[in-house]
Design a protein around this motif. Structure first.
Motif, PDB file in Angstrom:
ATOM      1  N   LEU A 123       0.822  -1.213   0.000  1.00 41.29           N
ATOM      2  CA  LEU A 123       0.000   0.000   0.000  1.00 41.29           C
ATOM      3  C   LEU A 123       0.857   1.264   0.000  1.00 41.29           C
ATOM      4  O   LEU A 123       0.391   2.326  -0.419  1.00 41.29           O
ATOM      5  N   ILE A 126       1.804   2.084  -3.565  1.00 45.78           N
ATOM      6  CA  ILE A 126       0.542   2.377  -4.259  1.00 45.78           C
ATOM      7  C   ILE A 126       0.056   3.777  -3.887  1.00 45.78           C
ATOM      8  O   ILE A 126      -0.482   4.503  -4.730  1.00 45.78           O
ATOM      9  N   GLU A 130       0.983   8.442  -6.006  1.00 49.41           N
ATOM     10  CA  GLU A 130      -0.078   9.416  -6.300  1.00 49.41           C
ATOM     11  C   GLU A 130       0.186  10.756  -5.609  1.00 49.41           C
ATOM     12  O   GLU A 130      -0.714  11.583  -5.505  1.00 49.41           O
ATOM     13  N   ARG A 319     -10.391   7.596   1.087  1.00 48.04           N
ATOM     14  CA  ARG A 319     -11.314   6.518   1.421  1.00 48.04           C
ATOM     15  C   ARG A 319     -10.540   5.427   2.158  1.00 48.04           C
ATOM     16  O   ARG A 319      -9.849   4.627   1.542  1.00 48.04           O
ATOM     17  N   HIS A 322      -6.582   1.842   2.016  1.00 51.51           N
ATOM     18  CA  HIS A 322      -6.193   1.433   0.661  1.00 51.51           C
ATOM     19  C   HIS A 322      -6.348   2.579  -0.323  1.00 51.51           C
ATOM     20  O   HIS A 322      -5.550   2.736  -1.237  1.00 51.51           O
ATOM     21  N   ASN A 323      -7.401   3.358  -0.142  1.00 55.72           N
ATOM     22  CA  ASN A 323      -7.610   4.476  -1.048  1.00 55.72           C
ATOM     23  C   ASN A 323      -7.459   5.823  -0.348  1.00 55.72           C
ATOM     24  O   ASN A 323      -8.145   6.794  -0.673  1.00 55.72           O
ATOM     25  N   ARG A 325      -5.172   7.428  -1.035  1.00 55.15           N
ATOM     26  CA  ARG A 325      -4.672   8.153  -2.213  1.00 55.15           C
ATOM     27  C   ARG A 325      -5.758   8.966  -2.915  1.00 55.15           C
ATOM     28  O   ARG A 325      -5.448   9.788  -3.776  1.00 55.15           O
ATOM     29  N   LEU A 326      -7.029   8.725  -2.581  1.00 56.33           N
ATOM     30  CA  LEU A 326      -8.099   9.484  -3.229  1.00 56.33           C
ATOM     31  C   LEU A 326      -8.341  10.835  -2.564  1.00 56.33           C
ATOM     32  O   LEU A 326      -9.244  11.574  -2.965  1.00 56.33           O
TER      33      LEU A 326
ATOM     34  N   ASP B 330     -11.021   2.306  -8.803  1.00 54.10           N
ATOM     35  CA  ASP B 330      -9.765   2.132  -8.063  1.00 54.10           C
ATOM     36  C   ASP B 330      -9.870   1.390  -6.734  1.00 54.10           C
ATOM     37  O   ASP B 330      -8.932   1.416  -5.954  1.00 54.10           O
ATOM     38  N   TYR B 332      -9.533  -1.671  -4.268  1.00 60.30           N
ATOM     39  CA  TYR B 332      -8.707  -2.884  -4.287  1.00 60.30           C
ATOM     40  C   TYR B 332      -8.362  -3.249  -2.855  1.00 60.30           C
ATOM     41  O   TYR B 332      -8.489  -2.420  -1.933  1.00 60.30           O
ATOM     42  N   ARG B 343      -5.867   0.396 -11.497  1.00 60.28           N
ATOM     43  CA  ARG B 343      -6.613   1.594 -11.889  1.00 60.28           C
ATOM     44  C   ARG B 343      -7.004   1.578 -13.360  1.00 60.28           C
ATOM     45  O   ARG B 343      -7.859   2.362 -13.768  1.00 60.28           O
ATOM     46  N   LYS B 375     -11.498   9.320 -13.699  1.00 57.25           N
ATOM     47  CA  LYS B 375     -10.229   8.773 -13.218  1.00 57.25           C
ATOM     48  C   LYS B 375      -9.784   7.608 -14.098  1.00 57.25           C
ATOM     49  O   LYS B 375      -8.617   7.507 -14.482  1.00 57.25           O
TER      50      LYS B 375
END
Lengths: 420, 469
Positions: A123, A126, A130, A319, A322-323, A325-326, B330, B332, B343, B375
């Motif tokens: 992670l 990942i 970003e 989020r 894991h995300n 990065r959003l 995105d 996962y 992605r 995206k």
């Protein structure tokens, strides 16, 4: 043989992280995050992991590797608040999740996540490719209202990602936490206030009493941990959503005079002025706008904008982990709902830097700061923008992750792929 | 592979009295599955509306600049650069703005897992046995879910509500127009075929393979999952043969009793007959491969794999089968079968010639599927593809409409189609853009500028009532 050679190359990549060298980023538009400062044709010099100079134009001294950022946007690396980075690989049925302790964990407040952080988590690449270079990481659950001590980490290479250990103590005062820890908000608030009162520094005693008391003193890790709040070494990050609960958080701040940040705060906008007055920053999810429970009835995407307008320092999340990065996308939605662009950027840089106590070394592009710098293809908040160069504490990282490797492997499909 | 028959009403219109060749009045032939729970949707009143000087994505791959779009009577009446505005029409200045077909989400649990998410509202998974093909999501749909209005604010005009993925066969799905309803039937998309939700992989085996109450039950494994679907279809074959024989005999005037109706078997049979569209929750490429073989074995087609994190590994096979993939941009890593999510999944599937859909499975995600497409588009193009925004809009409206069997009614900006459209404040691929107006059959269901915006019953008299959410 091919596989073997590849693994050798991979091993070289992992162990041979480029030493921090002299780098110049030139020609871009720099948003330094010193207020609204914007420097055209910026030259940013980096040496020894630190930013040496930030200026418009000028020549690059000899010995610097140049990254041409012409036509690009340059900002500090972003910081995600409220993650479990390094503490989770696969959330469900994928083996241990270090971010979740069971009810067997003793004295949860004393848990220190730095013992569990895994710098090899997939992670981390990942997330960092970003443009996210730092994160606050902490426990998600402990079977208690106290979520232990979280850390600030950088997402660069190396074994020790810790920037600031035990930077914050997590405290879950949401309705679901009350439900699980005594069945009523009245119970958890009583327990928290009792614990803080016990740890509160007492007035100095007369000398003759002191020796006697010192002999009786037993180690009390819970008290010692909470004492870090009173010494200002740690911030209390309190999760709460309902306006009434947020008013309790404000009371807590006024009663104990400790650093507190509000986490979540779906209805924080309703108490915006009081939060600003009390100096309580808010870490929030800019997309929360549903009455998921009776404590988030007032949730709205205007939360960030309203808090900012009232003078509250805010920090954003993405989020989950894991995300995480959003986060820039979430920031964009806050902007679409009234938050100024520069405030959205601040909520991903200087805001979290201030909340988590690292503002002296991270958050802005300025001389002497850690060189966390991202060169973006355009506006970092816009959806089609990508991070093109990511530098973390002075080292430019490869824009490679397990996901980019899968992408490259399956770009062309084969009916009978060989092992590769 | 047999094409969809796409029947609007299954298995005939009504029980009919058969007359034999001898002219003797036979007994009434009982129909196996008479139509039930019919849509009571009634179009909202709306004036003829003209949106002038607007840019548009037509939803089938084209873009238009500075056109006027007129709709009325629930339908799109005219689109073009020099369309006359009918007298008395409501005129909306669309200059600098974008008009698109409404977004269709093929994977929502709004209504069945509504807000507030109290245990009393948890109506999405009929856990207890792995095949609950008799359960229908529409019977769990709470039309007062505030999530429907939030989705309208994100440009959603139609959506499919699905049961959850705890079960191998979770039950029937329902396609809705995103409109207010007093009862669930008021929201049902008129004429839309039924869907059904099945699930591959981890969820069924976790739910049943772990201790469930006082006992363990099947499935525990992926092979148990596949065995579970196959047996359910095999049972339905026998059920269908019994009904076929009964129908033949009854029509021949024989005095025969109809077989006992089995609601589970009705659904499984409907799948094999092509009347019920198959939506299968499936992440891993190998799970999708096994499931397509089950489909071949029992003679049906997969309408869409949902989540489909590894569709990018088998885009060619999916194209061959004709299965869509409904995907996140995105997400996962939240479980092992989602660990290989990338992605570029959506654009890579599209590039393979397979049908790509952007879906939400989330009450927050459904509010901005245009951003998910943006995206995915950017990531795909950065990886070397060359996909236009106009083409990418197919993922949001036409492809989902196809997978739901409603593409003859909605999903594109075309004259004669339902006026399910969204007016965006700017480029809908920008994070800074909001949906200003959302129309279903030409009626406004979302108006960002209107301070008297809709409030669901639950939110009345509560903090934040009527706020811009």
């Amino acid at each position: 043989m091919k596989t073997f050679l590849k693994s050798v190359a991979l091993a070289g990549l992992v162990s041979g992280a480029a030493a921090a060298d002299k780098i110049a980023i030139t020609g871009g538009t720099a948003f330094t995050m010193n207020g609204d400062e914007r420097i055209e044709n910026a030259t940013i010099l980096v040496d020894g992991g630190k930013i040496e100079a930030v200026r418009s134009g000028g020549s690059v001294p000899a010995g610097y590797r140049v990254i041409d950022a012409s036509g690009k946007w340059v900002t500090p690396g972003l910081m995600a608040s409220g993650t479990q980075l390094g503490l989770v690989e696969v959330s469900l049925s994928g083996g241990i999740v270090d971010a979740s302790a069971t009810a067997k964990a003793k004295d949860p407040v004393t848990i220190d996540v730095t013992w569990a952080i895994n710098p090899d988590s997939t992670l981390i690449p990942i997330t960092r490719i970003e443009g996210i270079t730092r994160a606050a990481t902490g426990m998600q659950s402990t079977g208690d209202v106290w979520l232990g001590q979280g850390a600030v980490i950088h997402l660069g290479d190396g074994y020790d990602l810790t920037v600031r250990d035990r930077a914050f103590i997590g405290l879950n005062m949401t309705g679901s936490s009350a439900d699980a820890n005594g069945g009523s908000r009245a119970v958890i608030w009583r327990d928290v206030i009792t614990a803080l009162e016990k740890a509160e520094p007492q007035p100095a005693m007369a000398d003759d009493d002191k020796d006697e008391k010192a002999k009786e003193k037993k180690p009390d890790p819970v008290k010692d941990t909470l004492a870090r709040l009173f010494s200002g070494e740690a911030t209390l990050v309190v999760a709460a959503h309902r306006a009434a609960d947020i008013r309790n958080v404000i009371k807590l701040k006024s009663r104990f005079d400790i650093n507190i940040a509000l986490m979540g705060g779906a209805e924080a906008w309703r108490e915006a002025a009081a939060l600003a007055g009390a100096g309580i920053p808010v870490i929030l999810n800019a997309l929360d706008n549903l009455p998921g429970s009776f404590e988030t009835l007032g949730a709205t995407q205007a939360n960030a904008a309203r808090l900012h307008a009232a003078g509250v320092t805010i920090a954003l999340v993405g989020r989950g982990t894991h995300n995480a990065r959003l986060m820039p996308q979430y920031a964009g939605n806050a902007v679409a709902n009234g938050l100024p662009w520069s405030a959205a950027m601040a909520a991903m840089t200087t805001g979290p830097a201030e909340i988590f106590g690292i503002a002296d070394s991270y958050g802005t592009l300025a001389e002497g700061m850690d060189a966390d710098i991202v060169v973006w293809s355009g506006d970092p908040i816009e959806l089609d923008t990508a991070a093109e160069h990511v530098m973390i504490v002075g080292e430019e990282i490869d824009l490679v992750s397990r996901q980019t490797k899968l992408r490259d492997r399956y770009k062309e499909l084969s009916r009978s792929p060989a092992f590769r | 592979m047999r094409p969809f028959r796409n029947l609007r009403v299954f298995a005939g219109l009504a029980a009919v009295a058969a007359v034999t060749s001898t002219g003797i009045q036979a007994q009434t032939v009982v129909e196996r599955e008479p139509a039930a729970f019919q849509s009571t949707y009634t179009r909202l009143d709306a004036p003829i509306t003209a949106i002038t000087g607007v840019n548009a994505f037509d939803g089938k791959g084209g873009a238009m600049t500075n056109v006027t779009v007129v709709f009325g009577g629930g339908e799109i009446m005219a689109i073009g650069p020099s369309v006359a505005v009918p007298n008395g029409a409501r005129v909306i200045d669309g200059s600098g703005k974008w008009l698109t077909p409404g977004i269709i989400d093929v994977h929502s649990h709004l209504g069945v897992y509504p807000s507030p998410a109290t245990p009393s509202h948890s109506d999405g998974n009929e856990v207890g046995e792995p095949v609950t093909a008799d359960a229908w999501a529409e019977h769990s749909n709470w039309p007062q879910d505030p999530g429907f209005i939030r989705a309208a604010a994100g440009g959603i005009t139609a959506l499919q509500l699905l049961p959850g993925s705890a079960n191998l066969v979770g039950g029937r799905a329902v396609t809705l127009k995103n409109v207010p309803g007093r009862i669930a039937q008021d929201m049902k998309f008129p004429g839309a075929p039924h869907g059904v939700k099945l699930a591959c992989g981890e969820n069924p085996k976790r739910v049943y393979g772990s201790k469930f109450g006082e006992f363990f039950s099947r499935p525990h494994t992926r092979m148990g999952n596949v065995a579970g679907y196959r047996q359910a279809f095999a049972d339905a074959q026998a059920y269908g043969r019994a009904w076929d024989k009964y129908t033949r005999d009854a029509e021949a005037g024989e005095d025969v009793l109809p077989p006992k109706r089995d609601l589970k078997m009705d659904t499984m049979l409907g799948i094999m007959n092509g009347d019920i569209l198959v939506h299968t929750h499936c992440y891993r490429a190998d799970d999708m491969g096994s499931f397509m073989d089950v489909a071949d074995e029992f003679g049906f087609k997969v309408s869409a794999f949902h989540h489909a994190s590894e569709s990018y590994k088998i885009g060619d096979l999916l194209a061959e089968h004709g299965a869509c993939s409904a995907m996140w941009a995105d997400w996962y890593g939240f479980k092992m079968e989602a660990y290989d999510g990338i992605r570029e999944n959506i654009p890579f599937v599209h590039k393979s010639g397979a049908c790509a859909i952007v879906h939400s499975d989330d009450d927050i995600g459904i509010q901005r599927l245009n951003q998910e497409a943006a995206k995915a588009l950017a990531d795909g193009n950065r990886a070397g593809l060359d996909i236009s925004k106009a083409e990418a809009w197919i993922w949001l409206s036409l492809n989902p409409a196809k997978s739901l069997g409603i593409d003859d009614q909605t999903g594109t900006l075309e004259v004669g189609k339902d006026a399910d459209v969204v007016l965006w404040s700017g480029d809908p691929f920008s994070v800074y853009t909001n949906a200003e107006l959302t129309f279903v059959d030409g009626a406004v269901i979302w108006d960002r500028a209107n301070p008297d915006r809709a409030v669901m019953d639950f939110e009345l008299g509560q903090p934040g009532e009527g706020d811009l959410k």
